[in-house]
Enzyme design. Structure first.
Site, mmCIF file in Angstrom:
data_model
loop_
_atom_site.group_PDB
_atom_site.id
_atom_site.type_symbol
_atom_site.label_atom_id
_atom_site.label_comp_id
_atom_site.label_asym_id
_atom_site.label_seq_id
_atom_site.Cartn_x
_atom_site.Cartn_y
_atom_site.Cartn_z
ATOM 1 N N CYS A 84 0.536 -1.264 -0.034
ATOM 2 C CA CYS A 84 -0.060 0.135 0.213
ATOM 3 C C CYS A 84 0.967 1.308 -0.023
ATOM 4 C CB CYS A 84 -0.874 0.065 1.391
ATOM 5 S SG CYS A 84 -1.817 1.424 1.412
ATOM 6 N N CYS A 124 -8.307 1.203 0.461
ATOM 7 C CA CYS A 124 -7.559 0.449 1.619
ATOM 8 C C CYS A 124 -7.361 -0.702 1.186
ATOM 9 C CB CYS A 124 -8.175 0.758 3.051
ATOM 10 S SG CYS A 124 -7.468 -0.662 4.061
ATOM 11 N N TYR A 155 -22.353 -11.207 25.336
ATOM 12 C CA TYR A 155 -21.676 -10.297 24.307
ATOM 13 C C TYR A 155 -21.880 -10.810 23.006
ATOM 14 C CZ TYR A 155 -19.015 -8.726 28.387
ATOM 15 O OH TYR A 155 -18.558 -8.536 29.670
ATOM 16 N N GLU A 186 -26.588 -9.092 24.646
ATOM 17 C CA GLU A 186 -25.784 -8.254 24.016
ATOM 18 C C GLU A 186 -26.692 -6.742 24.482
ATOM 19 O OE1 GLU A 186 -23.345 -7.480 21.597
ATOM 20 O OE2 GLU A 186 -24.459 -5.407 21.499
ATOM 21 N N ASP A 216 -17.395 -13.233 24.419
ATOM 22 C CA ASP A 216 -16.663 -12.586 23.367
ATOM 23 C C ASP A 216 -16.964 -11.121 23.489
ATOM 24 O OD1 ASP A 216 -15.436 -11.794 21.046
ATOM 25 O OD2 ASP A 216 -17.053 -12.839 19.700
ATOM 26 N N CYS A 237 -10.276 -10.318 21.600
ATOM 27 C CA CYS A 237 -9.508 -9.558 20.848
ATOM 28 C C CYS A 237 -8.683 -8.724 21.436
ATOM 29 C CB CYS A 237 -10.747 -8.428 19.801
ATOM 30 S SG CYS A 237 -11.490 -7.709 20.802
HETATM 31 N N1 SAH Z 1 -20.092 -12.673 19.682
HETATM 32 C C1 SAH Z 1 -20.177 -11.808 18.490
HETATM 33 C C2 SAH Z 1 -19.875 -10.277 18.921
HETATM 34 C C3 SAH Z 1 -18.541 -9.931 19.490
HETATM 35 S S1 SAH Z 1 -18.212 -8.216 19.757
HETATM 36 C C4 SAH Z 1 -19.550 -12.186 17.234
HETATM 37 O O1 SAH Z 1 -18.661 -12.803 17.195
HETATM 38 O O2 SAH Z 1 -20.171 -11.525 16.305
HETATM 39 C C5 SAH Z 1 -18.529 -7.744 21.083
HETATM 40 C C6 SAH Z 1 -19.828 -7.370 21.523
HETATM 41 O O3 SAH Z 1 -20.227 -7.067 22.790
HETATM 42 C C7 SAH Z 1 -20.575 -6.122 20.428
HETATM 43 O O4 SAH Z 1 -21.627 -6.426 19.721
HETATM 44 C C8 SAH Z 1 -20.841 -4.958 21.442
HETATM 45 O O5 SAH Z 1 -22.054 -4.202 21.346
HETATM 46 C C9 SAH Z 1 -21.424 -6.006 22.863
HETATM 47 N N2 SAH Z 1 -21.201 -5.371 24.105
HETATM 48 C C10 SAH Z 1 -20.303 -4.504 24.322
HETATM 49 N N3 SAH Z 1 -20.260 -3.997 25.723
HETATM 50 C C11 SAH Z 1 -21.255 -4.948 26.171
HETATM 51 C C12 SAH Z 1 -21.738 -5.204 27.485
HETATM 52 N N4 SAH Z 1 -21.434 -4.602 28.588
HETATM 53 N N5 SAH Z 1 -23.066 -6.119 27.598
HETATM 54 C C13 SAH Z 1 -23.111 -6.763 26.639
HETATM 55 N N6 SAH Z 1 -22.778 -6.791 25.398
HETATM 56 C C14 SAH Z 1 -21.707 -5.595 24.980
#
Ligand code: SAH
Length: 499
Positions: free
Chosen positions: A76, A169, A321, A342, A402, A429
């Protein structure tokens, strides 16, 4: 000479012997540490000091004197200035090695685990099979003005908020370039201004573009600093010509904030969502929902998480999450019941739709903060000792989490420990917050059994990790029934297994 003080402007020659947390090269001169962006481990470089502190300094890479065997030419043209790809000048093999050791080092340094133990349970990183470019299904381009006051789309330079014009990108989809041109041309034609974040004036802030890799469906959502988007006809007219264009919308965000999207969105063309599939599951995704950016690697990550969950078809599982329910639905086919939580309401609407779309009926979703929802359910169930559903919910077999980069809230960890599932699968992550949370879970009666990094974000320093924890001690906090908690859970587990 540890205390030798270099000063700004000093030009030095140094061998790069390590990689910093931001992907920068690290070199040492007589115990004095130099952090040099864009220097690659194994390089000998000429650099000049930009900011000197006692014991360390940040230096600018002036020249590579001896090229590292791990150095590769960036593809890039703005690899250095953009700041998005911290490792584009490092070979992919070396990037993978760096990510594996980054995870292990964080678990050792921040989680207090023994290095040999972690190495013995770590699986090799799940690599990207193809070239680590063009893998992102989502782009969020800031719209603004360049140094000459020309309307532009691009990327923030490094840690700043000045925009470097880039419309293609190389991590993203080829269509982005055409879409951005249409948006900018339309803005010029209709005199629609771009947002100026210092003054808080102007209209268009960001263009979000997302593509379903499996379906070819494309979504465009403009984030605006106004109550509605005006003169949209000719925008829609042009955008709909892009092959795959399925959904065009805008989202109002008038706040002075780093958060990109507003709380809601208005569809101005096509459907509210686009579809994609991971493995044999189909998903609908709205502009506000989180959806993994690298669908090819996501599938491998979810399969790993599923194998760690060790499901046999009977289990009660929490997916905390859960976003649009991706992991929940993967788990549901092998579980008795899955509960997802979520925080984003739109994502939960998508999750409910996605369950229906895939004919999955053994899932239930809750909107709210994971820590608050499970704490409420835990506390509420105490008054209903004979309620079978409440019992199952508060005594799951597996909890999958997650969370975003900041990791789990402490209340969430504590409630998980009280719920005391047999297995916890922690998908992360950010291995630094993962290490912090794993430490707490292990202190609370769990043992870390497996870790597996997965490269979702080639050319960047980011790395995803799936981990498996197993219960080695029963939680003792809540002997509600007059018998020893360990016996109580053993009896309950045995009953469950005999069903
Ligand atoms: N497991 C899903 C999303 C993971 S990302 C996947 O793999 O696609 C993390 C997620 O947590 C996001 O969707 C975000 O909106 C949510 N999030 C952030 N803080 C949170 C909280 N305190 N309680 C519940 N969800 C939350």
């Amino acid at each position: 000479m540890k205390d030798r003080m270099y000063k700004k402007g000093d030009v030095l020659e140094v061998v790069i012997t390590d990689i910093g947390i931001g992907g920068e090269g690290i070199g040492k001169l007589d115990g004095y540490t130099l952090f040099i962006k864009d220097a690659v481990i194994g390089d000998t470089v000429k650099c000049s000091i930009m900011k000197a502190k006692k014991g360390y300094a940040y230096a600018h890479l002036d020249d590579v004197i001896v090229r590292s065997p791990y150095r590769t030419d960036p593809r890039c043209p703005v690899a250095r200035s953009c700041g998005g790809c911290q490792l584009q000048e490092m070979t992919y093999e070396r990037q993978l090695e760096y990510k594996e050791s980054k995870v292990i080092n964080n678990l050792v340094r921040l989680g207090g685990f023994e290095k040999e133990y972690i190495e013995s349970i770590a699986e090799p990183i799940i690599r990207m099979e193809n070239d680590p470019f063009r893998y992102r299904n989502k782009a969020q381009y800031p719209i603004g003005y360049d140094r000459n006051g020309e309307l532009t789309a691009g990327f923030y330079a490094g840690r700043t908020h000045s925009i470097i014009p880039v419309n293609d990108c190389l991590l993203g989809c080829e269509e982005n370039k055409q879409i951005l041109k249409i948006v900018l041309d339309w803005m010029r034609r209709t005199d629609t201004s771009a947002y100026d974040e210092t003054a808080g004036t102007g209209v268009v802030r960001h263009a979000l573009i997302r593509k379903g890799f499996a379906t070819g469906e494309i979504m465009v959502c403009l984030v605006i600093n106004d109550d509605r988007l005006r003169e949209t006809d000719s925008l829609v007219e042009e955008l709909r010509k892009v092959p795959g264009m399925t959904s065009i919308s805008y989202s109002v965000n008038t706040d002075d904030t780093n958060v990109i999207m507003g709380d809601d969105y208005v569809t101005i063309y096509g459907s509210e969502t686009i579809s994609d599939s991971i493995g044999d599951l189909a998903f609908k995704i709205s502009p506000l929902s989180f959806y993994q950016v690298n669908p090819v690697q996501t599938r491998k990550l979810y399969e790993k998480a599923l194998s760690y969950a060790g499901l046999t078809g009977k289990e009660t599982v929490w997916d905390l999450y859960c976003g649009i329910g991706t992991i929940s639905l993967f788990l549901a086919r092998d579980a008795g019941k899955v509960y997802g939580v979520e925080i984003v309401p739109r994502a939960i609407e998508d999750a409910v739709d996605n369950a229906k779309l895939n004919g999955i009926t053994n899932v239930e979703f809750y909107v709210g903060k994971a820590e608050e929802v499970i704490d409420r359910i835990w506390t509420g169930s105490a008054d209903r000792p004979d309620d079978v559903v409440a019992y199952e919910m508060t005594h799951p077999d597996v909890i999958v989490v997650d969370p975003p980069r900041k990791g789990c809230d402490e209340l969430c960890i504590n409630t998980m420990l009280k719920m005391n599932p047999k297995r916890i699968v922690y998908v992360s992550c950010d291995s630094a917050t993962l290490a912090r949370d794993l430490k707490l879970l292990c202190e609370g009666g769990y043992e870390l059994k497996r870790i597996c990094p997965c490269d979702m974000f080639g050319n960047t320093v980011h790395v995803e990790v799936a981990t498996l924890l197993e219960r080695v001690r029963y939680a003792k906090e809540y002997i509600q029934i007059g018998i020893d908690a360990e016996d109580y859970y053993r009896i309950k587990d045995a009953q469950k297994e005999s069903r």
